[in-house]
Write a protein that holds these residues in place. Structure first.
Motif, mmCIF file in Angstrom:
data_model
loop_
_atom_site.group_PDB
_atom_site.id
_atom_site.type_symbol
_atom_site.label_atom_id
_atom_site.label_comp_id
_atom_site.label_asym_id
_atom_site.label_seq_id
_atom_site.Cartn_x
_atom_site.Cartn_y
_atom_site.Cartn_z
ATOM 1 N N GLY A 135 7.386 -11.490 -3.220
ATOM 2 C CA GLY A 135 8.391 -10.620 -2.264
ATOM 3 C C GLY A 135 8.542 -9.319 -2.558
ATOM 4 N N PHE B 290 4.469 -5.254 -1.344
ATOM 5 C CA PHE B 290 4.099 -4.397 -0.213
ATOM 6 C C PHE B 290 3.923 -3.011 -0.593
ATOM 7 N N LYS B 291 5.075 -2.686 -1.317
ATOM 8 C CA LYS B 291 5.038 -1.113 -1.869
ATOM 9 C C LYS B 291 3.886 -0.964 -2.688
ATOM 10 N N THR C 122 2.580 -12.290 -5.479
ATOM 11 C CA THR C 122 3.216 -11.032 -4.906
ATOM 12 C C THR C 122 4.799 -11.309 -5.006
ATOM 13 N N ASP D 69 -10.041 -13.987 7.501
ATOM 14 C CA ASP D 69 -8.603 -14.301 7.487
ATOM 15 C C ASP D 69 -8.445 -15.433 8.841
ATOM 16 N N LYS D 70 -7.443 -16.459 8.497
ATOM 17 C CA LYS D 70 -7.623 -17.529 9.544
ATOM 18 C C LYS D 70 -6.818 -17.259 10.394
ATOM 19 N N VAL E 72 -11.524 -20.180 5.176
ATOM 20 C CA VAL E 72 -12.220 -20.429 3.971
ATOM 21 C C VAL E 72 -11.851 -21.712 3.584
ATOM 22 N N SER F 274 7.203 -8.765 6.457
ATOM 23 C CA SER F 274 7.615 -8.178 5.318
ATOM 24 C C SER F 274 8.672 -7.103 5.446
ATOM 25 N N CYS F 275 9.934 -6.949 4.657
ATOM 26 C CA CYS F 275 10.995 -5.895 5.013
ATOM 27 C C CYS F 275 10.088 -4.501 4.608
ATOM 28 N N LEU G 94 7.231 -16.681 4.094
ATOM 29 C CA LEU G 94 7.083 -17.045 2.792
ATOM 30 C C LEU G 94 6.829 -16.115 1.689
ATOM 31 N N ILE H 168 -2.192 -6.288 1.129
ATOM 32 C CA ILE H 168 -3.128 -6.092 -0.501
ATOM 33 C C ILE H 168 -4.548 -6.352 -0.265
ATOM 34 N N GLY H 169 -4.791 -7.462 0.531
ATOM 35 C CA GLY H 169 -6.179 -7.919 1.135
ATOM 36 C C GLY H 169 -6.903 -6.685 1.665
ATOM 37 N N ILE I 157 10.026 -2.719 2.085
ATOM 38 C CA ILE I 157 10.874 -1.649 1.454
ATOM 39 C C ILE I 157 10.129 -0.992 0.332
ATOM 40 N N THR J 174 2.817 -10.503 5.559
ATOM 41 C CA THR J 174 2.828 -9.118 5.698
ATOM 42 C C THR J 174 3.490 -8.549 6.687
#
Ligand SMILES: Cc1cc2nc3c(=O)[nH]c(=O)nc-3n(C[C@H](O)[C@H](O)[C@H](O)COP(=O)(O)OP(=O)(O)OC[C@H]3O[C@@H](n4cnc5c(N)ncnc54)[C@H](O)[C@@H]3O)c2cc1C
Length: 434
Positions: A371, A374-375, A369, A34-35, A197, A47-48, A344, A15-16, A50, A44
């Motif tokens: 879980g 992603f979609k 978000t 991003d760290k 950050v 992520s499954c 997580l 999403i970022g 789906i 991500t």
């Protein structure tokens, strides 16, 4: 790297990265920080992924259906080519069992009818035609291994299922995120990895940029929190939690991978299945495996954790999920070597995301978000860019929420639905189903 940009995006998950792409397309100079070492390496990557179109709320369903068209037209959406190739959308369809928990999908079918989302209704025999390895006995309610009657049928058969053809999965969610990074870079976006950050400075009620863990200061009039399970700490860092009615926290999850039963190609013949009768969902996984995730049945204990300090090993939950699917697929073998992942979710109080501005000028959030977003990533990125444009142009989103017109589905999203100021939405499933 420029020390001054229009917008800093904290987090380069799917999403970022989509937010960076969409802001860049609108002409904003952006820096994603991003760290971790690469885009999509956080939750991500596990992520499954789906892609499905059934949701308990109207807004959730229309958002997801819009998202489906982005995945279907992925390369066109990206424009730029990625040297690593484009992520593949396996459009297998998704079968949802009709159960007591989901009210035999009556509401979900009504929502689908309203937006002309295609579906078919299958009786038990039709399910068995497609999945001869299935056992259609009822097992509800899901139980824990220590409970009496675990894995024993509870009488009768499941009444049937609804099959949504406009669904499937992305087999490589990290690659999809890399695709978005490359698409964003082609529009001028910058990405900075291995940097956290640690401070969000502000002056006169507005954000002024970020400070990184190596002491670097980067100026920006816009900062977007897309930090996944770290969303609440980032909001606190910005001092932006005071007016929030909905909060977020990190929930530990295990995903189980098992081989398909011998003689059956689940990878070729299977599809996404949501089965609240046994409390798990599953989908085909590469190597003719079956990926099994939890639908968080009531009997399971929810493990809220510190995102920087939690158990990354498999526990009894892994085996429980495998046994739950083995009720439906009696020939399923349970291997002794555990495969899958532990990661997580970033869960909001009502399991609906927060896509919003904040009380701090220039500080925005795409979080919670839960879980299941992603979609929606490409649509969420476009919506966040439109929201930022609207607010920076003087729009009062809290009073007159932005109406975001969709590209494929004939509808608009009332972005106020995702407000941090909302009351808890009683129509939510209060689970990963959304
Ligand atoms: C196990 C699992 C299964 C899932 N299955 C599905 C599914 O089947 N379908 C679906 O639609 N959705 C699913 N989801 C949800 C979906 O994957 C997430 O909603 C989505 O990946 C979130 O993306 P994001 O951009 O918010 O970033 P995330 O992937 O959450 O990443 C956040 C990023 O922020 C970075 N970050 C945090 N703090 C800082 C800091 N201080 N400085 C710099 N960087 C920072 C992190 O390093 C991380 O890379 C699943 C999620 C999980 C965990």
């Amino acid at each position: 790297m420029n020390q001054k940009v229009d917008a800093i995006i904290i987090g380069a998950g799917v999403i970022g990265a989509a937010t960076a792409y969409e802001l860049s397309k609108k002409g904003y100079s952006t820096l994603s920080v991003d760290k971790l070492p690469a885009a999509g390496y956080g939750p991500t990557s596990n992520s499954c992924a789906i892609i499905r179109v059934h949701y308990s709320t109207l807004e959730g369903a229309v958002f997801a259906y819009e998202g489906y068209f982005y995945w279907k037209n992925w390369q066109d959406y990206l424009g730029a080519r990625d040297e690593s190739g484009a992520a593949v959308f396996h459009e297998t369809g998704c079968m949802v069992m009709k159960t007591e928990v989901n009210g035999s999908l009556r509401r979900i079918r009504e929502i689908a009818d309203r937006f002309a989302i295609p579906y078919e209704e299958w009786g038990p025999d039709e399910v068995l035609e497609r999945l001869p390895i299935y056992d259609m006995q009822r097992f509800a309610p899901p139980k824990l291994p220590a409970d009496e009657g675990f894995c024993e049928p509870t009488g009768g058969t499941v009444e049937g299922a609804v099959f949504f053809p406009t669904a499937g999965y992305i087999s490589d969610p990290q690659l999809a995120t890399h695709n978005l990074q490359r698409a964003a870079e082609a529009k001028g976006a910058q990405f900075l990895f291995n940097k956290a950050v640690v401070e969000i400075p502000r002056t006169n009620g507005r954000v002024t940029g970020v400070v990184l863990d190596d002491g670097t200061r980067i100026e920006a009039g816009i900062v977007v929190n897309v930090a996944g399970p770290h969303s609440e700490p980032i909001n606190r860092m910005a001092g932006a939690v005071g007016d929030m009615n909905i909060h977020t926290r990190a929930l530990r999850q295990e995903v189980t991978h098992v081989p398909s039963p011998e003689g059956f190609q689940f990878e070729g013949a299977g599809f996404v299945v949501s089965d609240s009768d046994v409390g798990v969902y599953c989908r085909p996984e590469t190597g003719n495996h079956i990926l099994i995730g939890s639908e968080d049945p009531e009997c399971d204990v929810r493990e809220w954790v510190d995102p920087d300090d939690y158990n990354r090993d498999f526990t009894e939950q892994w085996t429980t999920q495998a046994y739950r699917l083995a009720q439906r697929i009696p020939s399923l073998g349970i291997p002794s070597r555990m495969k899958g992942c532990v990661d997580l979710y970033d869960v909001s109080d009502d399991w609906i995301p927060i896509y919003d501005k904040s009380s701090l000028g220039g500080f925005y959030m795409a979080i919670g978000t839960s879980g299941n977003q992603f979609k929606n990533a490409p649509v969420a990125g476009a919506m966040m860019a439109a929201l930022i444009d609207y607010c920076e142009g003087g729009g009062d989103h809290d009073r007159n929420p932005l109406q975001f017109p969709l590209r494929y589905v004939e509808a608009s999203i009332d972005v106020g639905f995702y407000s941090r100021l909302r009351q808890i939405n009683p129509n939510s499933s209060f689970s990963v189903i959304g």
